[in-house]
Design a protein around this motif. Structure first.
Motif, PDB file in Angstrom:
ATOM      1  N   SER A   1       0.820  -1.202   0.000  1.00 45.61           N
ATOM      2  CA  SER A   1       0.000   0.000   0.000  1.00 45.61           C
ATOM      3  C   SER A   1       0.861   1.262   0.000  1.00 45.61           C
ATOM      4  O   SER A   1       2.071   1.208  -0.188  1.00 45.61           O
ATOM      5  CB  SER A   1      -0.940  -0.007   1.206  1.00 45.61           C
ATOM      6  OG  SER A   1      -0.202   0.092   2.401  1.00 45.61           O
ATOM      7  N   THR A   2       0.235   2.395   0.226  1.00 44.35           N
ATOM      8  CA  THR A   2       0.916   3.678   0.126  1.00 44.35           C
ATOM      9  C   THR A   2       1.938   3.889   1.231  1.00 44.35           C
ATOM     10  O   THR A   2       2.985   4.494   1.007  1.00 44.35           O
ATOM     11  CB  THR A   2      -0.116   4.816   0.168  1.00 44.35           C
ATOM     12  OG1 THR A   2      -1.183   4.529  -0.729  1.00 44.35           O
ATOM     13  CG2 THR A   2       0.516   6.137  -0.221  1.00 44.35           C
ATOM     14  N   SER A   3       1.657   3.387   2.420  1.00 49.14           N
ATOM     15  CA  SER A   3       2.543   3.643   3.553  1.00 49.14           C
ATOM     16  C   SER A   3       3.365   2.440   3.987  1.00 49.14           C
ATOM     17  O   SER A   3       4.377   2.600   4.671  1.00 49.14           O
ATOM     18  CB  SER A   3       1.721   4.136   4.762  1.00 49.14           C
ATOM     19  OG  SER A   3       0.735   3.168   5.107  1.00 49.14           O
TER      20      SER A   3
ATOM     21  N   ILE B   1       7.052   1.980   3.898  1.00 49.95           N
ATOM     22  CA  ILE B   1       7.532   2.555   2.638  1.00 49.95           C
ATOM     23  C   ILE B   1       7.585   4.068   2.809  1.00 49.95           C
ATOM     24  O   ILE B   1       6.632   4.680   3.305  1.00 49.95           O
ATOM     25  CB  ILE B   1       6.600   2.184   1.461  1.00 49.95           C
ATOM     26  CG1 ILE B   1       6.531   0.670   1.285  1.00 49.95           C
ATOM     27  CG2 ILE B   1       7.073   2.861   0.170  1.00 49.95           C
ATOM     28  CD1 ILE B   1       5.515   0.225   0.236  1.00 49.95           C
ATOM     29  N   ASP B   2       8.672   4.693   2.391  1.00 51.48           N
ATOM     30  CA  ASP B   2       8.831   6.140   2.525  1.00 51.48           C
ATOM     31  C   ASP B   2       8.021   6.869   1.453  1.00 51.48           C
ATOM     32  O   ASP B   2       8.087   6.522   0.264  1.00 51.48           O
ATOM     33  CB  ASP B   2      10.299   6.538   2.392  1.00 51.48           C
ATOM     34  CG  ASP B   2      11.158   5.957   3.505  1.00 51.48           C
ATOM     35  OD1 ASP B   2      10.667   5.859   4.643  1.00 51.48           O
ATOM     36  OD2 ASP B   2      12.322   5.594   3.225  1.00 51.48           O
ATOM     37  N   LEU B   3       7.271   7.888   1.865  1.00 51.40           N
ATOM     38  CA  LEU B   3       6.535   8.727   0.926  1.00 51.40           C
ATOM     39  C   LEU B   3       7.400   9.919   0.539  1.00 51.40           C
ATOM     40  O   LEU B   3       7.869  10.667   1.407  1.00 51.40           O
ATOM     41  CB  LEU B   3       5.226   9.207   1.557  1.00 51.40           C
ATOM     42  CG  LEU B   3       4.340  10.086   0.674  1.00 51.40           C
ATOM     43  CD1 LEU B   3       3.848   9.313  -0.548  1.00 51.40           C
ATOM     44  CD2 LEU B   3       3.155  10.629   1.480  1.00 51.40           C
TER      45      LEU B   3
ATOM     46  N   GLN C   1      11.639   0.071  -2.851  1.00 52.72           N
ATOM     47  CA  GLN C   1      11.019  -0.190  -1.558  1.00 52.72           C
ATOM     48  C   GLN C   1       9.756  -1.046  -1.695  1.00 52.72           C
ATOM     49  O   GLN C   1       9.346  -1.688  -0.712  1.00 52.72           O
ATOM     50  CB  GLN C   1      10.697   1.117  -0.840  1.00 52.72           C
ATOM     51  CG  GLN C   1      11.936   1.844  -0.345  1.00 52.72           C
ATOM     52  CD  GLN C   1      11.592   2.927   0.658  1.00 52.72           C
ATOM     53  OE1 GLN C   1      10.434   3.285   0.875  1.00 52.72           O
ATOM     54  NE2 GLN C   1      12.632   3.466   1.291  1.00 52.72           N
ATOM     55  N   TRP C   2       9.107  -1.025  -2.860  1.00 61.48           N
ATOM     56  CA  TRP C   2       7.961  -1.928  -3.062  1.00 61.48           C
ATOM     57  C   TRP C   2       8.410  -3.372  -2.848  1.00 61.48           C
ATOM     58  O   TRP C   2       7.734  -4.138  -2.170  1.00 61.48           O
ATOM     59  CB  TRP C   2       7.390  -1.768  -4.459  1.00 61.48           C
ATOM     60  CG  TRP C   2       6.697  -0.476  -4.732  1.00 61.48           C
ATOM     61  CD1 TRP C   2       6.354   0.474  -3.809  1.00 61.48           C
ATOM     62  CD2 TRP C   2       6.263   0.012  -5.995  1.00 61.48           C
ATOM     63  NE1 TRP C   2       5.736   1.526  -4.441  1.00 61.48           N
ATOM     64  CE2 TRP C   2       5.658   1.274  -5.775  1.00 61.48           C
ATOM     65  CE3 TRP C   2       6.319  -0.485  -7.296  1.00 61.48           C
ATOM     66  CZ2 TRP C   2       5.114   2.030  -6.818  1.00 61.48           C
ATOM     67  CZ3 TRP C   2       5.781   0.262  -8.335  1.00 61.48           C
ATOM     68  CH2 TRP C   2       5.184   1.511  -8.093  1.00 61.48           C
TER      69      TRP C   2
ATOM     70  N   ILE D   1     -12.834   4.613   4.393  1.00 58.69           N
ATOM     71  CA  ILE D   1     -12.314   5.881   4.930  1.00 58.69           C
ATOM     72  C   ILE D   1     -10.948   5.613   5.537  1.00 58.69           C
ATOM     73  O   ILE D   1     -10.819   4.793   6.435  1.00 58.69           O
ATOM     74  CB  ILE D   1     -13.258   6.454   5.985  1.00 58.69           C
ATOM     75  CG1 ILE D   1     -14.649   6.701   5.382  1.00 58.69           C
ATOM     76  CG2 ILE D   1     -12.692   7.761   6.558  1.00 58.69           C
ATOM     77  CD1 ILE D   1     -15.677   7.141   6.403  1.00 58.69           C
ATOM     78  N   GLY D   2      -9.903   6.311   5.022  1.00 58.48           N
ATOM     79  CA  GLY D   2      -8.575   6.073   5.554  1.00 58.48           C
ATOM     80  C   GLY D   2      -7.604   7.102   5.080  1.00 58.48           C
ATOM     81  O   GLY D   2      -7.943   7.951   4.268  1.00 58.48           O
TER      82      GLY D   2
END
Length: 260
Positions: free
Chosen positions: A12-14, A35-37, A51-52, A259-260
């Protein structure tokens, strides 16, 4: 107990999470790696695609390490769900040519105005919006054309991870469709949409039907996870579709709120 187990991966994104489940859905173990944004500019959100994979491998290793030897022997399949619409440009060896652009990136406002239409919505199933990758790929065509044309592949998270797992650039239809490059009626890449994006059919990953078996995961990986037998990679879906399946929102008159 000898029933088979599945490793479910959510990149996921984070963070990437790995969950080992049995056929009833009971969770036996979990793993997680962040994972770094990256935020290189206003309205720009990116990841380092390396990082994926690193987070996926770490999460799976953690989940497998928490199992007994007997339970690791029961693992027979791995399936991927992931952040949708995010994509990376890679060379022939899988090296990233630039940071991956994420689903929440909203740099392509001008491209949405230029290319968004009812026709594109009907063709791809996606309304003109900041989320679909089509408009961000078109942004690259305008602002970073050399990177786009030199890329060996343009891949979603599923295809990137599949290349590490089985050595093939392959994505699930339920994952790749979020790039906004598929003709949904024919379940294949659309030449019209590829032309808008500025990429070729040869630059895209092959497509596998969701829930189909893609290939056997590399033995060096399963050995490192302590799994003695073969493990197959099963084509997955994006995280939104997986959430719908998980809440049984699969009928036309059923909706769910995320919702997140």
């Amino acid at each position: 107990m000898s029933d088979p187990l599945v490793i479910a991966v959510d990149s996921s994104t984070s963070a990437t999470k790995a969950v080992v489940v049995d056929k009833s859905g009971q969770v036996l173990s979990t793993g997680k790696a962040d994972i770094d944004l990256l935020t290189p500019g206003m309205d720009m959100y990116e990841h380092d695609p390396v990082q994926w994979w690193e987070s996926t491998e770490t999460a799976i290793s953690q989940a497998c390490a928490a199992l007994s030897d007997a339970d690791r022997q029961r693992i027979k399949a791995l399936c991927i769900t992931h952040q949708r619409e995010s994509f990376a440009l890679v060379d022939e060896d899988g090296g990233a040519l630039r940071p991956a652009i994420l689903w929440l990136d909203s740099r392509a406002g001008d491209e949405i105005k230029e290319y968004g239409s009812d026709h594109i919505h009907e063709l791809s199933g996606k309304p003109a919006d900041t989320t679909p990758a089509l408009y961000k790929i078109a942004w690259l065509k305008k602002h970073e054309p050399e990177v786009l044309t030199s890329a060996h592949k343009l891949v979603d998270v599923h295809a990137y991870l599949a290349h590490h797992l089985v050595g093939r650039w392959v994505s699930a239809v339920g994952s790749a469709d979020t790039l906004n490059l598929l003709d949904i009626a024919n379940v294949d890449y659309s030449d019209e949409l590829l032309d808008i994006a500025g990429v070729t059919r040869e630059q895209m990953a092959e497509l596998a039907q969701s829930a189909s078996i893609i290939d056997t995961i590399k033995k060096e990986l399963t050995d490192s996870w302590g799994i003695p037998g073969d493990v197959v990679l099963v084509a997955g879906v994006g995280d939104g579709q997986a959430a719908g399946l998980g809440t049984s929102a699969i009928d036309e008159d059923v909706a769910y709120v995320n919702i997140g």
